[in-house]
Design a protein around this motif. Sequence first.
Motif, PDB file in Angstrom:
ATOM      1  N   VAL A 172      -8.279  12.028 -10.709  1.00  0.00           N
ATOM      2  CA  VAL A 172      -7.163  11.340 -10.174  1.00  0.00           C
ATOM      3  C   VAL A 172      -6.879  11.293  -8.316  1.00  0.00           C
ATOM      4  O   VAL A 172      -6.960  10.321  -7.831  1.00  0.00           O
ATOM      5  N   TRP A 173      -7.123  12.595  -8.158  1.00  0.00           N
ATOM      6  CA  TRP A 173      -6.737  12.741  -6.515  1.00  0.00           C
ATOM      7  C   TRP A 173      -7.924  12.396  -5.716  1.00  0.00           C
ATOM      8  O   TRP A 173      -7.930  11.937  -4.784  1.00  0.00           O
ATOM      9  N   VAL A 174      -9.152  12.561  -6.543  1.00  0.00           N
ATOM     10  CA  VAL A 174     -10.445  12.110  -5.845  1.00  0.00           C
ATOM     11  C   VAL A 174     -10.413  10.763  -5.750  1.00  0.00           C
ATOM     12  O   VAL A 174     -10.554   9.896  -4.511  1.00  0.00           O
TER      13      VAL A 174
ATOM     14  N   THR B 105       0.681  -1.047  -0.054  1.00  0.00           N
ATOM     15  CA  THR B 105       0.099   0.030   0.162  1.00  0.00           C
ATOM     16  C   THR B 105       0.860   1.125  -0.121  1.00  0.00           C
ATOM     17  O   THR B 105       0.380   2.248  -0.972  1.00  0.00           O
ATOM     18  N   THR B 106       1.786   1.146   1.059  1.00  0.00           N
ATOM     19  CA  THR B 106       2.785   2.551   1.009  1.00  0.00           C
ATOM     20  C   THR B 106       3.420   2.517  -0.388  1.00  0.00           C
ATOM     21  O   THR B 106       3.757   3.795  -0.887  1.00  0.00           O
TER      22      THR B 106
ATOM     23  N   THR C  20     -10.923   0.202   6.568  1.00  0.00           N
ATOM     24  CA  THR C  20     -10.825  -1.136   6.585  1.00  0.00           C
ATOM     25  C   THR C  20      -9.789  -1.717   7.547  1.00  0.00           C
ATOM     26  O   THR C  20     -10.023  -2.599   8.543  1.00  0.00           O
ATOM     27  N   ARG C  21      -8.730  -1.154   7.584  1.00  0.00           N
ATOM     28  CA  ARG C  21      -7.643  -1.265   8.631  1.00  0.00           C
ATOM     29  C   ARG C  21      -8.208  -1.209  10.154  1.00  0.00           C
ATOM     30  O   ARG C  21      -7.888  -1.954  10.902  1.00  0.00           O
TER      31      ARG C  21
ATOM     32  N   THR D 101      -7.446   5.958  -0.164  1.00  0.00           N
ATOM     33  CA  THR D 101      -6.825   5.937   1.006  1.00  0.00           C
ATOM     34  C   THR D 101      -7.915   5.919   2.098  1.00  0.00           C
ATOM     35  O   THR D 101      -7.515   5.145   3.181  1.00  0.00           O
ATOM     36  N   PHE D 102      -9.103   6.464   1.967  1.00  0.00           N
ATOM     37  CA  PHE D 102     -10.031   6.541   3.256  1.00  0.00           C
ATOM     38  C   PHE D 102     -10.434   5.329   3.335  1.00  0.00           C
ATOM     39  O   PHE D 102     -10.664   4.622   4.537  1.00  0.00           O
TER      40      PHE D 102
END
Length: 87
Positions: free
Chosen positions: A56-58, A20-21, A70-71, A64-65
């Motif tokens: 793309v940023w949305v 993910t990172t 989920t985490r 990310t949200f």
Amino acid sequence: MASDLPLLMFGAAATRVSLTTLGLLNYIAPIMQFICGLVIFHEQMTSMRWAGFGLVWVALALFTFDSMHTRRRTLALERAAVTASAV
């Protein structure tokens, strides 16, 4: 051989971070190129380019949200399972 050094360094670093990172870090180079094109080379940005850039940023913000949500939910369920098994 010297041109292979950045790729080797990237490969070595990529094995040390989560996927993910690593996925999010892969957006740094295009963003830096975008900023250079806009600020240094004064590239013209049409409304369609701005719309694409915004989309793309949305999408990245939503991804990310969702990943963070989920985490957190997974961690809460794990804590609840540990607490329930301790009783």
